[in-house]
Motif scaffolding. Structure first.
Motif, PDB file in Angstrom:
ATOM      1  N   ALA B 313       3.609  31.164 -85.643  1.00 27.00           N
ATOM      2  CA  ALA B 313       3.199  31.614 -84.311  1.00 27.00           C
ATOM      3  C   ALA B 313       4.174  32.650 -83.756  1.00 27.00           C
ATOM      4  CB  ALA B 313       3.106  30.422 -83.359  1.00 27.00           C
ATOM      5  N   SER B 314       5.468  32.447 -84.007  1.00 32.80           N
ATOM      6  CA  SER B 314       6.456  33.380 -83.446  1.00 32.80           C
ATOM      7  C   SER B 314       6.208  34.785 -83.980  1.00 32.80           C
ATOM      8  CB  SER B 314       7.878  32.919 -83.775  1.00 32.80           C
ATOM      9  OG  SER B 314       8.149  33.069 -85.154  1.00 32.80           O
ATOM     10  N   SER B 315       5.721  34.867 -85.212  1.00 27.38           N
ATOM     11  CA  SER B 315       5.431  36.167 -85.806  1.00 27.38           C
ATOM     12  C   SER B 315       4.057  36.681 -85.346  1.00 27.38           C
ATOM     13  CB  SER B 315       5.481  36.022 -87.333  1.00 27.38           C
ATOM     14  OG  SER B 315       4.991  37.158 -87.977  1.00 27.38           O
ATOM     15  N   ASN B 316       3.059  35.790 -85.334  1.00 23.96           N
ATOM     16  CA  ASN B 316       1.704  36.205 -84.951  1.00 23.96           C
ATOM     17  C   ASN B 316       1.626  36.719 -83.516  1.00 23.96           C
ATOM     18  OD1 ASN B 316       0.292  35.761 -87.345  1.00 23.96           O
ATOM     19  ND2 ASN B 316       0.089  33.571 -86.938  1.00 23.96           N
ATOM     20  N   LEU B 317       2.429  36.144 -82.638  1.00 22.69           N
ATOM     21  CA  LEU B 317       2.346  36.530 -81.228  1.00 22.69           C
ATOM     22  C   LEU B 317       3.266  37.699 -80.872  1.00 22.69           C
ATOM     23  CD1 LEU B 317       0.658  33.963 -81.132  1.00 22.69           C
ATOM     24  CD2 LEU B 317       1.694  33.420 -78.944  1.00 22.69           C
ATOM     25  N   ALA B 318       3.958  38.227 -81.902  1.00 21.46           N
ATOM     26  CA  ALA B 318       4.877  39.342 -81.638  1.00 21.46           C
ATOM     27  C   ALA B 318       4.121  40.595 -81.203  1.00 21.46           C
ATOM     28  CB  ALA B 318       5.708  39.634 -82.888  1.00 21.46           C
ATOM     29  N   GLY B 322       2.910  44.749 -74.859  1.00 19.35           N
ATOM     30  CA  GLY B 322       2.720  45.673 -73.740  1.00 19.35           C
ATOM     31  C   GLY B 322       2.633  47.129 -74.154  1.00 19.35           C
ATOM     32  N   ILE B 323       2.574  47.398 -75.459  1.00 18.84           N
ATOM     33  CA  ILE B 323       2.534  48.797 -75.904  1.00 18.84           C
ATOM     34  C   ILE B 323       1.099  49.304 -76.073  1.00 18.84           C
ATOM     35  CG2 ILE B 323       3.226  50.437 -77.709  1.00 18.84           C
ATOM     36  CD1 ILE B 323       5.768  49.461 -76.808  1.00 18.84           C
ATOM     37  N   ARG B 324       0.284  48.540 -76.765  1.00 14.95           N
ATOM     38  CA  ARG B 324      -1.044  49.059 -77.115  1.00 14.95           C
ATOM     39  C   ARG B 324      -2.189  48.445 -76.315  1.00 14.95           C
ATOM     40  NH1 ARG B 324      -0.218  46.600 -81.872  1.00 14.95           N
ATOM     41  NH2 ARG B 324       1.566  45.943 -80.659  1.00 14.95           N
ATOM     42  N   TYR B 325      -2.066  47.187 -75.925  1.00 10.11           N
ATOM     43  CA  TYR B 325      -3.156  46.529 -75.210  1.00 10.11           C
ATOM     44  C   TYR B 325      -2.582  45.351 -74.435  1.00 10.11           C
ATOM     45  CZ  TYR B 325      -2.641  44.072 -79.620  1.00 10.11           C
ATOM     46  OH  TYR B 325      -2.114  43.443 -80.715  1.00 10.11           O
ATOM     47  N   GLY B 326      -3.415  44.787 -73.593  1.00  5.56           N
ATOM     48  CA  GLY B 326      -2.994  43.618 -72.836  1.00  5.56           C
ATOM     49  C   GLY B 326      -2.047  43.984 -71.696  1.00  5.56           C
ATOM     50  N   LEU B 327      -1.495  42.948 -71.090  1.00  2.56           N
ATOM     51  CA  LEU B 327      -0.573  43.142 -69.970  1.00  2.56           C
ATOM     52  C   LEU B 327       0.581  44.050 -70.382  1.00  2.56           C
ATOM     53  CD1 LEU B 327       0.106  41.944 -67.049  1.00  2.56           C
ATOM     54  CD2 LEU B 327       1.669  40.423 -68.276  1.00  2.56           C
ATOM     55  N   ARG B 342       6.528  40.057 -71.808  1.00  2.00           N
ATOM     56  CA  ARG B 342       6.379  38.783 -72.509  1.00  2.00           C
ATOM     57  C   ARG B 342       6.854  37.600 -71.656  1.00  2.00           C
ATOM     58  NH1 ARG B 342       5.457  39.038 -78.021  1.00  2.00           N
ATOM     59  NH2 ARG B 342       6.982  37.465 -78.607  1.00  2.00           N
ATOM     60  N   THR B 343       7.846  37.860 -70.812  1.00  5.17           N
ATOM     61  CA  THR B 343       8.314  36.778 -69.932  1.00  5.17           C
ATOM     62  C   THR B 343       7.228  36.411 -68.923  1.00  5.17           C
ATOM     63  OG1 THR B 343      10.568  37.608 -70.126  1.00  5.17           O
ATOM     64  CG2 THR B 343      10.123  36.081 -68.322  1.00  5.17           C
ATOM     65  N   VAL B 344       6.624  37.436 -68.338  1.00  2.00           N
ATOM     66  CA  VAL B 344       5.595  37.188 -67.331  1.00  2.00           C
ATOM     67  C   VAL B 344       4.260  36.816 -67.988  1.00  2.00           C
ATOM     68  CG1 VAL B 344       4.266  38.288 -65.457  1.00  2.00           C
ATOM     69  CG2 VAL B 344       6.720  38.753 -65.710  1.00  2.00           C
ATOM     70  N   GLY B 345       3.990  37.446 -69.121  1.00  2.00           N
ATOM     71  CA  GLY B 345       2.663  37.315 -69.742  1.00  2.00           C
ATOM     72  C   GLY B 345       2.403  35.978 -70.407  1.00  2.00           C
TER      73      GLY B 345
END
Lengths: 472, 480
Positions: B313-318, B322-327, B342-345
């Motif tokens: 999971a630590s790798s999959n969620l890397a 915030g660079i290409r998509y999402g928050l 990542r802290t807020v998201g």
């Protein structure tokens, strides 16, 4: 001479010449508009999974073969985890633990002295995005993201910059001819990093990496500069730190990029989305049987045909020209090579074209070589018509006619001029027939004058003698 | 209001074929029920899209052999449906619109099923109560004060509450089967590789599997018939073609069943064991051969899960950076952008697992923990395969207890793993495993787990359907 011994290891990244990317069906093409060759997989979209391009694996088998590597028959991919914007998933898929090739070597020839440069390992991995820094912003081009690479790592067995250069030249030649890669350093399809340390004891010195050096020659220069720089620092009593530097070709200097942090932690682990890849001996054999003829065989052929070593090497290094030559069976290789490496190369470089993009059909080239050999045209003539030869769909004879180099083509036209000169110079002809050889020179002069200097002297001379002798 | 959706699938299909009802009627009924019962089962509803698609299907001839034509289905919000939000119940993907269909979603659309919406879940499927959702947590239709289980809580609620007869969940360490148990429905985690993972937002890639959640065993097998297909986009998917309903209705006399001693040990609540033992007695009476067995490493599954799932999971969620998509929370430096986003998201549980996973894979830890875990996982798989040499299937309770009070897991992250100690083995070994309701305890349903060797789904459905028929529970969630 310095009493410090250099120890050099070289890492080379080579882009594989596949149709598609390593883990997605996007096209692997260089030079297209930014972000046109990428899909959701290359962009690291959530939910996407990698597929494996077997063409890339096969090219890696070829590379491993020509580098005399052992080939692993069961391998897996690993994730190398690090955050960087050019790394779309924030992990790179590579082969950390099971590189496809290992324990290989490349043999170099240093003025007759042969040496094996040992290859530690060669692994497959995906390329990152290209970052384009403009002012405050960094733009990302995902066309390169996921392009298949092999990374080739030598043991630290290289002792001089000359060995390094010879190794890289040989490596490039082998990969180019095996059809593995274009190996164009200027386009980034071959990228060289050098690890350099110096020491005057048995223990190795501090390893300093010089990254992304722009040409093979510059690798040599960078190594020499770096070794000297390190020696100066050591002699001043400074202690070196492991660091990464780049080479500035204009300044001929290496410049610090970053000091290496101890123990870079990439949190490697096996890529769970790609099952083990099993390579059967039959498959490896099949791929190996498809490797094109290696350059050494071509080089031997060139040397045997009387082409100089320098020119032979030039042809080998310019694979397009060498491949072009392969299309002919009966051709004077020496004349052909002079033609290719001379005016034709100049034309191609000037116009930034490959020989395969010109109108120089094999038929036309054969005709040209023949005409040059028979002195039907001169090198000067060729310079005048080269643009037409390369750019127009018309044969050499027509081009020559258009450019007024008609005499060379048509014996009858030359004969017409000769007959006219003979008719107008009865006395001199009589002298010649009476044994005055010098009269011939005068008559030739008249022929040249009459033709405005556009006849081939040899042909004209032969024909003149023939005509005169017929009168004896 | 109509209650066509409460009918069994064959009856609904017959009504459609005979033009007694329209697909649009079913879709309207689903939305009506969702609206009437505020259970937070969905994060996103596709009212417009579903109704439009229903009208299109209304114009078509209902194919007689396709029982799932025009039937509403709910999709867990970690599976991509083109043009719909895919949030994974996370702030970091709160406004992420999918630009492609997951391979399973393509198959579901091709079958003419109607996607009603995306269901609530634990954030990135990390949890077993659905309470780690960034959105309002889904509610157990049997008792509003109890958790619906998770992580596929919303999908389970949608089926249990009668909103949709079908839903898709995902199961990394019990996330289909535990909520199925807590909601009194049938949930199948198929063999790893049966169903393509392309389009499923990865949590732990080597464990994740999409599966059907349904009201009964037969309908479960029908949905698996649709979604089990080899997918060239997923290298871990298998080429298989079979009718999963084919053994349903066959007698189980002589079937050899193993019950691991661990599954009936003190890790399981007494009242759960009581219900389970009754089922075992019934099966014995009906001619099944049942033995209690020891399985090597069976008690290590939760530990292995923590290491393997969190490492992956630590790798999959890397990629959520915030660079290409999402928050994306813009900051002056790249590092600050990563940190802030990542802290807020991410929520607390997700961040906790990323931290633990990163630690587990760091430097020497990878050898001590991760590589070691992979070895033991292999041994665990082999010890189960050893059991399968002599037995057709394995039985045990799905969960060690019934649905519990909301908000009690928050202070003890380990507790939620304990929920799944009976179901993680199937993920570790890649085996298929299904939960079927086996009874009621204090007004709450509880499931029985049937596990088998790889590709034994049809056999599991045979036993599951037998148990279902014999018990004849006729469960109906009471809070509705």
């Amino acid at each position: 001479m310095s009493n410090y011994q250099k120890t050099i290891g070289i890492e080379v990244h080579v882009e594989l010449k596949t149709k598609e990317k390593l883990f997605s069906p996007s096209s692997n093409l260089y030079g297209n508009l930014a972000n046109t060759n990428c899909n959701i997989i290359d962009l690291g979209y959530p939910g996407t999974l990698p597929t494996l391009n077997h063409e890339a694996v096969d090219l890696a088998i070829r590379a491993a073969t020509v580098l005399n590597c052992k080939i692993r028959t069961k391998m897996h991919f690993d994730r190398k985890n690090y955050f960087y914007p050019d790394n779309p998933k924030n992990f790179q898929i590579t082969e950390e633990r099971t590189p496809i090739g290992y324990d290989g070597y490349v043999e170099i020839d240093d003025d007759g002295e042969k040496k094996k440069i040992e290859i530690l390992e060669m692994h497959i991995e995906e390329d990152t995005c290209k970052s384009i820094h403009s002012k405050e912003r960094t733009l990302l081009d995902f066309n390169r993201a996921g392009v298949p690479l092999v990374e080739i790592v030598t043991k630290p067995c290289i002792k001089t910059s000359r060995e390094a250069v010879l190794y890289l030249e040989k490596l490039r030649e082998l990969l180019l001819y095996a059809g593995v890669s274009d190996c164009k350093i200027e386009e980034g399809s071959m990228r060289c990093d050098a690890n350099i340390s110096i020491s005057n004891t048995k223990e190795l010195g501090t390893k300093i990496e010089v990254k992304n050096i722009g040409s093979i020659t510059n690798v040599g220069l960078a190594i020499d500069y770096e070794a000297l720089r390190q020696e100066e620092l050591i002699s001043k009593g400074e202690k070196l730190k492991e660091e990464t530097r780049r080479y500035d070709a204009k300044l001929n200097k290496t410049i610090l990029m970053r000091v290496k942090e101890t123990g870079n932690d990439y949190r490697y682990f096996p890529e769970p989305d790609i099952p083990y890849v099993i390579l059967t001996p039959e498959h490896i054999k099949k791929v190996q049987s498809e490797i094109p003829v290696l350059p050494s065989i071509r080089r031997d052929k060139y040397l045997k045909a009387g082409i100089s070593l320098l020119n032979s090497n030039k042809l080998i290094a310019n694979k397009d020209l060498s491949d072009y030559l392969e299309e002919f069976e009966n051709i004077n290789l020496k004349t052909a090579s002079n033609l290719l490496l001379g005016d034709i190369s100049a034309y191609l470089n000037k116009n930034n074209k490959s020989i395969f993009e010109t109108k120089l059909t094999t038929h036309k080239f054969e005709d040209l070589v023949k005409k040059l050999d028979e002195k039907v045209i001169s090198n000067k003539n060729f310079k005048d018509i080269i643009n037409d030869v390369m750019e127009k769909d018309i044969d050499i004879d027509t081009i020559m006619k258009d450019k007024g180099i008609l005499n060379l083509v048509d014996d009858n036209q030359v004969l017409e001029i000769i007959n006219k000169v003979i008719a107008e110079n009865e006395k001199v002809v009589g002298d010649y027939l009476g044994g005055n050889e010098r009269s011939l020179k005068f008559l030739m002069g008249q022929v040249m004058k009459e033709s405005h200097g556009s006849v081939n002297p040899k042909i004209a001379n032969d024909l003149l003698i023939k005509t005169l002798d017929a009168k004896k | 209001m109509n209650n066509y959706l409460d009918l069994d699938i064959k009856s609904i299909h017959e009504l459609l074929v005979n033009k007694k009802i329209k697909v649009s009627d079913l879709v309207s009924e689903a939305f009506q029920k969702i609206d009437d019962n505020k259970l937070n089962a969905f994060i996103t509803l596709d009212i417009e899209g579903a109704k439009k698609r229903a009208l299109e299907l209304d114009e078509m001839e209902v194919p007689k052999e396709n029982l799932l034509f025009g039937i509403p289905i709910a999709i867990k919000d970690n599976i991509m449906v083109k043009d719909l939000r895919c949030t994974c119940a996370s702030h970091i993907l709160e406004n992420f619109i999918s630009i492609y269909d997951a391979s399973v979603v393509e198959l579901i659309k091709d079958a003419g099923m109607i996607i009603i919406g995306k269901t609530n879940m634990d954030e990135f499927a990390m949890g077993s109560t659905s309470e780690t959702s960034y959105f309002k947590a889904p509610i157990n239709p049997w008792n509003k004060n109890k958790v619906p289980g998770g992580s596929s809580g919303g999908s389970a609620v949608s089926v249990a509450a009668g909103f949709t007869p079908f839903s898709l969940g995902s199961d990394t360490g019990g996330s289909i089967r535990q909520p199925a148990s807590f909601n009194g429905i049938v949930g199948m985690k198929p063999t790893y590789g049966r169903v393509s993972r392309f389009g499923l937002v990865a949590f732990a890639s080597s464990l994740d599997q999409i599966g059907p959640m349904t009201r009964n065993v037969y309908e479960n097998a029908l949905l698996l018939n649709i979604i089990a297909k080899h997918d060239p986009k997923d290298l871990t998917s298998f080429e298989t073609k079979e009718d999963f309903t084919r053994l349903i209705g066959q007698d189980i006399k002589g079937m050899k069943i193993a019950v691991p001693n661990y599954f009936v040990s003190s890790v399981v609540d007494d009242d759960v064991l009581e219900v389970f033992n009754k089922v075992i007695a019934m099966l014995k009476e009906k001619g099944a051969i049942i033995d209690y067995v020891d399985v090597n490493h069976i008690d290590k599954a939760a530990t292995l899960y923590q290491i393997i799932a969190m490492g992956e999971a630590s790798s999959n969620l890397a990629r959520f950076d915030g660079i290409r998509y999402g928050l994306s929370l813009k900051e002056d430096t790249l590092e600050d952008l990563y940190k802030k986003t990542r802290t807020v998201g991410f929520g607390t549980e997700v961040k906790r697992r990323i931290m633990v996973g990163s630690y587990i894979l760091s430097g020497e830890n990878a050898k001590i923990y991760y590589n070691k875990a992979l070895q033991i996982r292999d041994d665990l798989k082999k010890s189960f395969e050893h059991i399968y040499e002599n037995y057709d299937l394995i039985l045990g309770p799905t969960s060690s207890r019934v649905a519990y009070d909301v908000n009690i897991n928050h202070d003890d992250p380990l507790r939620s793993f304990m929920d799944d100690i009976l179901v993680m083995h199937a993920n570790m070994g890649g085996f298929p495993s299904m939960s079927v309701p086996m009874g009621m305890i204090s007004g709450l349903p509880i499931g029985i787990q049937i596990m088998g060797p790889a590709f034994s789904e049809a056999r599991i459905y045979q036993l599951g359907s037998f148990i279902e028929k014999e018990l004849n529970l006729n469960l109906k969630a009471r809070e509705l």
